[in-house]
Design a protein around this motif. Structure first.
Motif: not given
Length: 360
Positions: A161-168, A187-197, A208-211, A216-220
């Protein structure tokens, strides 16, 4: 007369040879006595370099070679500065270099310079390009897998029901891609990667800026977890989530077991970190440096080999990392003497520490 003259010359040569051997420790091996090891670390933004790696390497070096000395420089995230530092160390006569490259590709020409000068280079923690003589690090794929596995466990029912943010990590570091690949293998195939930076310089401010951009893009309410590559990045992610008013905080991973991160884990702001026993890494690097300084090969130190984009079969030591959560801090970090309970449990954290089973 000629015979007498040659006898004198032979005696002088024998004397010089004896003096040369004595300067090298008496057995003719280069460096079996005293020599200087140069240590070049990449930044001050990650606490472990100054607080753990530098003193541990110096301590082990003195144990293995009491008459050896260490020359130290920190690049402060500047590859050009590190190139200058490396050249300076070669000029001043270091016999071996231990290098954690600020930029693995940018330091290639400097490593070639060292090689031509007869100064072997031990790549420390991350693999630099060029003719390095040895390599010591932790298994980066396993680091990523530990982070991914912990994140899946923490997200539990929220996976679909939610997405993962990857901060590489910093894209100039080969470790960043290594960590990311390990995490995605879980993680691949088990979660949705919403954003990756990619986070430049492993910077807390950039994280902090990327998060903030991800929120802002995905919603809190749609962020189920944050795969933060290390603890400095995790700090930026947590501060951005708090500033955006995200409650409750999603699970956030980390790496390096920084003291601030351990305290965030105690209070529930960060879910886990990856502990890499720095003493084992420092010991292996010092052992490699001393062996190379004495003219020995690395067969008694290295346990495997690694290929870089430029060099094949580099003698290597790949160490095993360990996951740390609130419930395992005592069995890992406290047990190994990384921190005491008193160092972790400040007055403000006493209640949280008791709940985590730390405070007596």
């Amino acid at each position: 007369m000629r015979t007498r003259r040659w006898q004198v010359v032979a005696a002088l040569l024998a004397g010089l040879l004896t003096m040369s051997q004595a300067a090298c420790g008496g057995d003719g091996k280069a460096g079996s006595g005293s020599f200087t090891v140069g240590l070049l670390l990449p930044s001050r933004s990650v606490p472990r370099w100054e607080h753990s790696d530098r003193p541990l390497i110096n301590k082990r070096l003195k144990e293995l070679c009491p008459r050896c000395t260490m020359e130290y420089a920190n690049a402060e995230d500047d590859a050009d500065r590190q190139r200058q530092q490396l050249t300076s160390m070669i000029t001043t006569g270091v016999r071996v270099l231990i290098l954690d490259a600020a930029d693995a590709k940018a330091l290639r020409s400097s490593i070639i310079e060292a090689h031509r000068a007869g100064v072997p280079v031990v790549a420390y923690d991350r693999l630099a390009e060029g003719p390095v003589s040895g390599y010591v690090t932790f298994d980066g794929a396993q680091v990523g897998r530990l982070q991914g596995e912990a994140l899946l466990k923490a997200m539990d029912g929220r996976v679909k029901s939610s997405q993962v943010v990857m901060l590489n990590g910093d894209p100039t570091s080969p470790n960043a891609a290594w960590f990311r690949k390990g995490a995605l293998s879980v993680l691949a195939g088990k979660v949705s990667i919403g954003r990756s930076y990619d986070v430049q310089g492993w910077s807390t401010d950039d994280a902090h800026a990327q998060m903030s951009a991800a929120v802002a893009a995905l919603g809190p309410d749609r962020i189920g977890g944050v795969l933060a590559a290390n603890d400095a990045i995790a700090a930026g992610a947590v501060s951005a989530l708090k500033r955006a008013g995200v409650r409750p905080l999603p699970p956030v991973t980390g790496q390096d077991a920084d003291l601030d991160a351990v305290r965030r884990i105690v209070v529930g702001e960060q879910y886990m970190t990856v502990y890499k026993p720095f003493r084992a890494e420092a010991d292996a690097a010092a052992a490699m440096a001393v062996a190379l300084g004495r003219g020995d090969d690395l067969s008694k130190v290295a346990t495997t080999t690694t290929d870089s984009p430029t060099t094949r079969r580099i003698p290597s030591v790949l160490l095993t990392p360990r996951a740390v959560t609130a419930r395992t801090i005592e069995q890992t970090l406290v047990k190994d003497g990384v921190y005491t309970v008193d160092e972790i449990c400040t007055r403000a954290l006493r209640t949280a520490c008791r709940q985590a089973g730390l405070a007596r």
